[in-house]
Design a protein around this motif. Sequence first.
Motif, PDB file in Angstrom:
ATOM      1  N   SER A 221       4.863 -33.980   0.346  1.00  0.00           N
ATOM      2  CA  SER A 221       5.213 -34.875   1.061  1.00  0.00           C
ATOM      3  C   SER A 221       5.734 -36.666   0.429  1.00  0.00           C
ATOM      4  O   SER A 221       4.817 -36.919  -0.509  1.00  0.00           O
ATOM      5  CB  SER A 221       4.396 -35.839   2.629  1.00  0.00           C
ATOM      6  OG  SER A 221       2.801 -36.002   1.747  1.00  0.00           O
ATOM      7  N   ILE A 222       6.069 -37.038   1.011  1.00  0.00           N
ATOM      8  CA  ILE A 222       6.441 -38.703   0.397  1.00  0.00           C
ATOM      9  C   ILE A 222       6.405 -39.763   1.266  1.00  0.00           C
ATOM     10  O   ILE A 222       6.567 -39.208   3.113  1.00  0.00           O
ATOM     11  CB  ILE A 222       7.878 -38.693  -0.491  1.00  0.00           C
ATOM     12  CG1 ILE A 222       8.771 -38.525   0.549  1.00  0.00           C
ATOM     13  CG2 ILE A 222       7.842 -38.041  -1.313  1.00  0.00           C
ATOM     14  CD1 ILE A 222      11.070 -39.036   0.531  1.00  0.00           C
ATOM     15  N   THR A 223       6.097 -40.691   0.879  1.00  0.00           N
ATOM     16  CA  THR A 223       6.528 -42.724   2.383  1.00  0.00           C
ATOM     17  C   THR A 223       7.112 -42.965   1.912  1.00  0.00           C
ATOM     18  O   THR A 223       7.487 -43.810   0.490  1.00  0.00           O
ATOM     19  CB  THR A 223       5.070 -42.490   2.075  1.00  0.00           C
ATOM     20  OG1 THR A 223       3.822 -42.041   2.762  1.00  0.00           O
ATOM     21  CG2 THR A 223       4.588 -43.949   2.738  1.00  0.00           C
ATOM     22  N   LEU A 224       7.692 -43.569   2.338  1.00  0.00           N
ATOM     23  CA  LEU A 224       9.001 -44.649   2.390  1.00  0.00           C
ATOM     24  C   LEU A 224       8.685 -45.757   3.593  1.00  0.00           C
ATOM     25  O   LEU A 224       8.678 -46.093   4.004  1.00  0.00           O
ATOM     26  CB  LEU A 224      10.294 -44.711   2.259  1.00  0.00           C
ATOM     27  CG  LEU A 224      10.863 -43.116   1.555  1.00  0.00           C
ATOM     28  CD1 LEU A 224      12.084 -41.929   2.006  1.00  0.00           C
ATOM     29  CD2 LEU A 224      10.911 -43.270  -0.007  1.00  0.00           C
ATOM     30  N   THR A 225       8.194 -47.106   2.001  1.00  0.00           N
ATOM     31  CA  THR A 225       8.055 -48.024   3.009  1.00  0.00           C
ATOM     32  C   THR A 225       9.372 -49.020   2.620  1.00  0.00           C
ATOM     33  O   THR A 225       9.801 -50.474   3.328  1.00  0.00           O
ATOM     34  CB  THR A 225       7.044 -48.801   2.515  1.00  0.00           C
ATOM     35  OG1 THR A 225       6.840 -49.062   0.466  1.00  0.00           O
ATOM     36  CG2 THR A 225       6.084 -48.507   1.996  1.00  0.00           C
ATOM     37  N   THR A 226      10.198 -49.231   2.124  1.00  0.00           N
ATOM     38  CA  THR A 226      11.658 -50.004   1.535  1.00  0.00           C
ATOM     39  C   THR A 226      12.639 -49.711   2.685  1.00  0.00           C
ATOM     40  O   THR A 226      13.326 -48.366   1.909  1.00  0.00           O
ATOM     41  CB  THR A 226      11.571 -50.259  -0.252  1.00  0.00           C
ATOM     42  OG1 THR A 226      10.401 -51.058   0.132  1.00  0.00           O
ATOM     43  CG2 THR A 226      12.688 -51.439  -0.517  1.00  0.00           C
ATOM     44  N   PRO A 227      13.432 -50.294   3.604  1.00  0.00           N
ATOM     45  CA  PRO A 227      14.531 -50.271   3.645  1.00  0.00           C
ATOM     46  C   PRO A 227      15.654 -50.038   3.034  1.00  0.00           C
ATOM     47  O   PRO A 227      15.798 -50.147   1.750  1.00  0.00           O
ATOM     48  CB  PRO A 227      14.602 -51.535   5.047  1.00  0.00           C
ATOM     49  CG  PRO A 227      13.447 -52.059   5.376  1.00  0.00           C
ATOM     50  CD  PRO A 227      12.384 -51.879   4.069  1.00  0.00           C
ATOM     51  N   GLY A 228      16.368 -48.870   3.525  1.00  0.00           N
ATOM     52  CA  GLY A 228      17.745 -48.407   2.523  1.00  0.00           C
ATOM     53  C   GLY A 228      17.910 -47.188   2.976  1.00  0.00           C
ATOM     54  O   GLY A 228      17.622 -46.558   3.276  1.00  0.00           O
TER      55      GLY A 228
END
Length: 248
Positions: A221-228
């Motif tokens: 799994s990965i977690t993405l916190t920055t919009p884009g």
Amino acid sequence: MKKSLIAAVLGIGLLVTGILPASAQEHGMSMSADMNMQIAAPQLVKSDMKLMLNGKPLQVDEAYLVDNALFVPYRAFAEGIGLTVGYEAASQTVTVSKEGKEVKLTIGSSKADVDGTPHTMVGPAQLINSTTFVHSRFLAEVFGVKVSYDEATRTVNLVSGEATAKTYYVNIEGFAFKEGDLTVEAGSTIVFTNKDKVKHNAVADNGSFKTNLLGAGESESITLTTPGEYTYFCEPHKNFMKGKITVK
């Protein structure tokens, strides 16, 4: 002779720092205490970092790096992440609270009282340009707000517990990312699962994430916190295995 030397040293220190608050008396501070504070914090640099809360801009008038730690105006920052603030002039104490949890900070001190338990911050709550500034990460994490930093964009990403962090699944099957084009919320987790008999992985074009090579039935799994927009590919099969994740 000693008094003259001390006066000269204080005068030079004030010229170097140049940030003696005009409203020190409003906070009940003596002139000598304020001088000591300014001399003790020479590594103060105005910051150009952006603050994002759950994918949306969090506005503060200004922020500073104090010995490389980000300090923000306590009232604007605390209210921005949903906290209640107060100030007691007699003891020069800032209070920040939410749902029964209370933090007390004293101007000029690195000690913090969290529900009666003492904690030590990386630097003291302090006056800068007549405004009280506090260490952003400490205040956020005490109240359960996750903090991460994107150096490429100089962005501090805050994800509060109130935001519904979701989990999305991308199956790798038939040499393709079956749910490869996704739109997710900031802070969401994406789980890649390989259902092929050969190894695959997921690698972002901009280098922001890279899973291990996954064998049959393996997940990561990965977690993405920055919009884009995050375009990605499978490293062993990059010519035709591609996908895109849009973070809002």
